[in-house]
Design a protein around this motif. Structure first.
Motif, PDB file in Angstrom:
ATOM      1  N   THR A  92      12.040   6.160  68.624  1.00  0.00           N
ATOM      2  CA  THR A  92      10.952   5.473  69.334  1.00  0.00           C
ATOM      3  C   THR A  92      11.596   4.590  70.388  1.00  0.00           C
ATOM      4  O   THR A  92      12.466   3.765  70.062  1.00  0.00           O
ATOM      5  N   HIS A  93      11.193   4.758  71.649  1.00  0.00           N
ATOM      6  CA  HIS A  93      11.773   3.937  72.707  1.00  0.00           C
ATOM      7  C   HIS A  93      10.977   2.646  72.880  1.00  0.00           C
ATOM      8  O   HIS A  93       9.773   2.611  72.669  1.00  0.00           O
ATOM      9  N   TYR A  94      11.648   1.595  73.270  1.00  0.00           N
ATOM     10  CA  TYR A  94      10.999   0.284  73.485  1.00  0.00           C
ATOM     11  C   TYR A  94       9.859   0.413  74.489  1.00  0.00           C
ATOM     12  O   TYR A  94       8.799  -0.196  74.344  1.00  0.00           O
ATOM     13  N   TYR A  95      10.069   1.314  75.504  1.00  0.00           N
ATOM     14  CA  TYR A  95       9.058   1.392  76.571  1.00  0.00           C
ATOM     15  C   TYR A  95       7.728   1.976  76.072  1.00  0.00           C
ATOM     16  O   TYR A  95       6.737   1.955  76.774  1.00  0.00           O
ATOM     17  N   GLY A  99       6.370  -2.117  69.936  1.00  0.00           N
ATOM     18  CA  GLY A  99       7.069  -3.245  69.314  1.00  0.00           C
ATOM     19  C   GLY A  99       8.437  -2.852  68.798  1.00  0.00           C
ATOM     20  O   GLY A  99       8.723  -1.679  68.539  1.00  0.00           O
ATOM     21  N   VAL A 100       9.272  -3.871  68.617  1.00  0.00           N
ATOM     22  CA  VAL A 100      10.678  -3.609  68.300  1.00  0.00           C
ATOM     23  C   VAL A 100      10.855  -3.148  66.851  1.00  0.00           C
ATOM     24  O   VAL A 100      11.813  -2.429  66.542  1.00  0.00           O
ATOM     25  N   ARG A 101       9.896  -3.482  65.973  1.00  0.00           N
ATOM     26  CA  ARG A 101      10.032  -3.031  64.575  1.00  0.00           C
ATOM     27  C   ARG A 101      10.033  -1.499  64.500  1.00  0.00           C
ATOM     28  O   ARG A 101      10.763  -0.896  63.719  1.00  0.00           O
ATOM     29  N   ARG A 102       9.212  -0.881  65.347  1.00  0.00           N
ATOM     30  CA  ARG A 102       9.140   0.592  65.343  1.00  0.00           C
ATOM     31  C   ARG A 102      10.397   1.191  65.976  1.00  0.00           C
ATOM     32  O   ARG A 102      10.860   2.246  65.546  1.00  0.00           O
ATOM     33  N   SER A 149      14.510  -8.882  70.442  1.00  0.00           N
ATOM     34  CA  SER A 149      15.485  -8.683  69.360  1.00  0.00           C
ATOM     35  C   SER A 149      14.769  -8.149  68.130  1.00  0.00           C
ATOM     36  O   SER A 149      13.610  -8.492  67.886  1.00  0.00           O
ATOM     37  N   PRO A 150      15.455  -7.320  67.337  1.00  0.00           N
ATOM     38  CA  PRO A 150      14.852  -6.884  66.068  1.00  0.00           C
ATOM     39  C   PRO A 150      14.906  -7.969  64.991  1.00  0.00           C
ATOM     40  O   PRO A 150      14.243  -7.884  63.973  1.00  0.00           O
ATOM     41  N   LEU A 214      19.040  -2.504  70.870  1.00  0.00           N
ATOM     42  CA  LEU A 214      18.214  -3.083  69.804  1.00  0.00           C
ATOM     43  C   LEU A 214      18.493  -2.390  68.464  1.00  0.00           C
ATOM     44  O   LEU A 214      18.571  -3.040  67.415  1.00  0.00           O
ATOM     45  N   GLU A 215      18.722  -1.071  68.518  1.00  0.00           N
ATOM     46  CA  GLU A 215      19.026  -0.328  67.290  1.00  0.00           C
ATOM     47  C   GLU A 215      20.371  -0.790  66.713  1.00  0.00           C
ATOM     48  O   GLU A 215      20.544  -0.934  65.500  1.00  0.00           O
TER      49      GLU A 215
END
Ligand SMILES: Nc1nc2[nH]c(I)nc2c(=O)[nH]1
Length: 270
Positions: A92-95, A99-102, A149-150, A214-215
């Motif tokens: 899953t890309h941030y764009y 959300g960052v959790r995904r 940030s995650p 982020l990952e």
């Protein structure tokens, strides 16, 4: 998706996902995990024998990929050295704006499934003129320009040696010609302007992309050892003086496929 509930505990969802993967594959523990970015898809076949392929949306926290007909899969691969790899083809890309959790769920799921090594690959733009399209580059460090940030709350995580020097040395043993570079994660989905590429260069970046940083932070929070690799599919905007043709990018990626898949197979087997 359970992660869309703000009250959800992302680590509990990751544990549920890992339990589902164990149930569907009969594999209790996966020793390492790989996320395959654009251009790296063929690697899964080369690193070992895929014993199970799961549509990602059957696993809690994963979702139908944005691109229709592009079913995201999770694969359990038996490696020649007896270890098990979880191959994540459902990034899953941030764009996508979920959300960052995904964005980092696949990494947290891999950790919950037992993985202690996280290999993050991506397709990216190159800032160094010496990197032609199709060049794989080891990520030595990152600059996170997402302003996100995650990590949530007062979780102060050290990111020194985030991209394991040990794993980079191992990759260099496999292919001494490998270059290293600093990866800059932009939010995207637009590509950078030439001015933004010059900025990325000025602040010490060598590679521009829309994933991975982020990952990697989430992988470190989970205590995993991280190896990051970019396939330079194009020279970043403004670096390439002649207009870049999309066909050239596709062709370069395909030409590199066997070399980078072989590289990844050797690193995973080491
Ligand atoms: N940000 C960014 N992401 C990318 N992904 C790929 I493939 N090429 C690029 C690029 O030039 N810039």
């Amino acid at each position: 998706n359970p992660l869309d509930d703000p009250a959800a505990d992302p680590f509990a969802v990751a544990r549920d996902a890992a339990a589902r993967i164990a149930e569907l594959t009969g594999v209790e523990r996966h020793d390492l995990a790989l996320t395959l970015g654009s251009g790296w898809g063929a690697a899964a076949e080369l690193i070992g024998e895929t014993t199970h392929t799961i549509p990602a949306h059957e696993v809690p926290g994963f979702s139908k990929p944005a691109l229709e007909g592009h079913v995201g899969t999770l694969r359990s691969v038996a490696l020649p050295n007896g270890r098990r790899a979880l191959v994540i083809g459902a990034r899953t890309h941030y764009y996508e704006g979920h959300g960052v959790r995904r964005v980092v769920h696949s990494v947290r799921t891999a950790a919950a499934a037992g993985a202690t090594t996280m290999i993050l690959t991506n397709g990216a733009g190159g800032i160094r003129e010496t990197w032609s399209a199709g060049t794989p580059v080891l990520i030595s460090d990152h600059i996170n320009l997402t302003s996100d940030s995650p990590l949530e709350g007062a979780t102060f995580i050290d990111l020194t040696d985030l991209y394991s020097a040990r794993l980079r040395a191992l990759a260099h043993e496999v292919d001494p010609t490998l270059d290293e570079g600093v990866y800059v994660q932009f939010r995207g989905p637009h590509y950078e302007t030439p001015a933004e590429v010059r900025m990325a260069k000025a602040i010490g970046g060598d590679i521009v992309g829309m994933s991975t940083a982020l990952e990697a932070i989430a992988a470190r929070q989970a205590g995993m050892e991280v190896l990051g690799m970019s396939l330079i599919t194009n020279l970043a905007a403004g670096i390439q003086t002649t207009p870049l043709s999309h066909d050239e990018v596709i062709e370069a990626g395909r030409a590199a496929e066997s070399r980078i898949s072989d590289l990844l197979a050797k690193i995973v087997a080491a």
